[in-house]
Design a protein around this motif. Structure first.
Motif, short mmCIF file in Angstrom:
data_model
loop_
_atom_site.label_atom_id
_atom_site.label_comp_id
_atom_site.label_asym_id
_atom_site.label_seq_id
_atom_site.Cartn_x
_atom_site.Cartn_y
_atom_site.Cartn_z
N PHE A 1 18.42 80.42 49.83
CA PHE A 1 19.18 79.19 50.11
C PHE A 1 18.38 78.21 50.97
CE2 PHE A 1 22.57 82.30 49.25
CZ PHE A 1 23.24 81.64 48.23
N THR A 2 17.13 77.96 50.60
CA THR A 2 16.33 76.93 51.25
C THR A 2 15.51 76.20 50.19
OG1 THR A 2 14.44 78.40 51.67
CG2 THR A 2 16.11 78.24 53.41
N GLY A 3 15.02 75.03 50.56
CA GLY A 3 14.04 74.34 49.74
C GLY A 3 14.55 73.50 48.60
N ASP A 4 15.87 73.44 48.41
CA ASP A 4 16.42 72.60 47.34
C ASP A 4 17.83 72.16 47.74
OD1 ASP A 4 18.03 74.87 46.85
OD2 ASP A 4 16.75 75.55 45.21
N GLU A 5 18.48 71.38 46.88
CA GLU A 5 19.79 70.81 47.23
C GLU A 5 20.85 71.88 47.44
OE1 GLU A 5 21.09 67.00 45.37
OE2 GLU A 5 19.45 67.44 43.99
N ARG A 6 20.86 72.90 46.60
CA ARG A 6 21.86 73.96 46.75
C ARG A 6 21.66 74.69 48.08
NH1 ARG A 6 21.72 75.59 42.16
NH2 ARG A 6 23.80 74.97 41.45
N GLY A 7 20.42 74.97 48.40
CA GLY A 7 20.13 75.63 49.66
C GLY A 7 20.53 74.79 50.85
N VAL B 1 26.70 74.00 55.58
CA VAL B 1 27.94 74.71 55.90
C VAL B 1 27.72 75.69 57.05
CG1 VAL B 1 29.65 76.35 55.03
CG2 VAL B 1 28.93 74.44 53.60
N LEU B 2 26.61 76.42 56.99
CA LEU B 2 26.32 77.36 58.09
C LEU B 2 26.18 76.62 59.41
CD1 LEU B 2 23.78 79.85 56.46
CD2 LEU B 2 26.26 80.03 56.65
N GLY B 3 25.60 75.42 59.36
CA GLY B 3 25.50 74.62 60.58
C GLY B 3 26.86 74.22 61.11
N ASN C 1 21.16 77.02 63.61
CA ASN C 1 20.81 76.16 64.74
C ASN C 1 19.67 75.20 64.42
OD1 ASN C 1 22.72 77.47 66.46
ND2 ASN C 1 21.26 79.15 66.73
N SER C 2 19.40 74.98 63.14
CA SER C 2 18.34 74.07 62.74
C SER C 2 18.87 73.11 61.67
CB SER C 2 17.13 74.85 62.21
OG SER C 2 17.51 75.73 61.17
N LEU C 3 18.04 72.18 61.26
CA LEU C 3 18.43 71.24 60.22
C LEU C 3 18.61 71.97 58.89
CD1 LEU C 3 16.02 68.27 61.02
CD2 LEU C 3 18.48 68.39 61.50
N GLU D 1 12.70 77.68 57.20
CA GLU D 1 12.95 78.92 57.93
C GLU D 1 14.06 78.65 58.96
OE1 GLU D 1 9.30 80.38 59.54
OE2 GLU D 1 8.45 80.80 57.56
N PRO D 2 15.30 78.59 58.51
CA PRO D 2 16.41 78.21 59.39
C PRO D 2 16.62 79.23 60.52
CG PRO D 2 17.23 79.03 57.29
CD PRO D 2 15.76 78.87 57.14
N GLU D 3 17.11 78.73 61.63
CA GLU D 3 17.40 79.57 62.79
C GLU D 3 18.82 80.12 62.68
OE1 GLU D 3 16.60 77.48 66.41
OE2 GLU D 3 14.67 76.71 65.69
N LEU D 4 18.97 81.13 61.85
CA LEU D 4 20.29 81.71 61.64
C LEU D 4 20.63 82.69 62.76
CD1 LEU D 4 20.31 82.48 57.80
CD2 LEU D 4 20.88 80.36 59.02
#
Length: 210
Positions: free
Chosen positions: A60-66, A72-74, A80-82, A87-90
């Motif tokens: 779930f990174t690198g494209d529109e779906r991700g 939503v997780l944010g 805790n990242s954009l 490499e999101p700070e989950l």
């Protein structure tokens, strides 16, 4: 994250050179195993890597779906990242897939999903989350088959979106494809999930480092 966790990326050291599905080996850029907090209460499961995840190696990174899922997780306070970060700070969340490799022309076959099933089962067993979130119709069908006593065909990701289903050992909260979901559907999921997060899971799970 768990006090003993060294990395968010493939934290359980699963086979990064898996060749169990020859057709997918020919089309993928890389194997995409799970990513996130190994002490997570909340585990999100999609169908298979998209173009972005195949490039970044992170679900779930690198494209529109991700980005839609990371957004939503944010909103839930789990990222805790954009949303655009590779490499999101989950925190307190783990993201993964049914199938770990991408074919740009087709979804994974039932056999390919069965072949990857030990990876998913191992992640779920090691993390032992409180809530499983199947993202999209295919993930809902597979999770329902494995973790509920209700036939998979009784579920519909649109109708069951943002509801809680009692599973075997887990609560299951279906989520419609975040790329296709309307603003109202996204808000409904966030509101429902926030109400679940009000519970104090930390006392019942005894997480290290929390």
């Amino acid at each position: 994250m768990d006090a003993n966790q060294q990395t968010r990326a493939n934290p359980f050291g699963m086979d990064a050179d898996c060749e169990n599905c020859p057709e997918l080996c020919a089309t993928r850029d890389q194997v995409v195993h799970g990513y996130g907090d190994v002490g997570a209460d909340f585990l999100f499961v999609g169908e298979s890597p998209g173009e972005g995840a195949d490039r970044t190696g992170v679900p779930f990174t690198g494209d529109e779906r991700g980005e839609a899922l990371q957004h939503v997780l944010g909103l839930l306070g789990l990222n805790n990242s954009l949303p655009s970060e590779d490499e999101p700070e989950l925190e307190n969340a783990f993201v993964t897939y049914l199938a770990r490799c991408r074919d740009p022309e087709r979804p994974p076959t039932d056999e390919e999903i069965r072949t990857c099933e030990p990876y998913l089962n191992a992640e779920i067993r090691k993390i032992n989350p409180e809530i499983l979130v199947p993202v999209g119709e295919r993930a809902l069908a597979e999770i329902a088959t494995e973790y509920t006593t209700t036939p998979a065909e009784k579920f519909d990701v649109t109708e069951d979106h943002a509801t809680t289903v009692r599973g075997r050992g887990f609560e299951i909260v279906p989520m419609a494809d975040p790329l296709d979901a309307s603003d109202a559907e996204r808000d409904a999921f966030v509101d429902h999930f926030l109400s679940l997060m009000d519970r104090d899971y930390r006392q019942t799970k005894g997480r290290r480092g929390r």
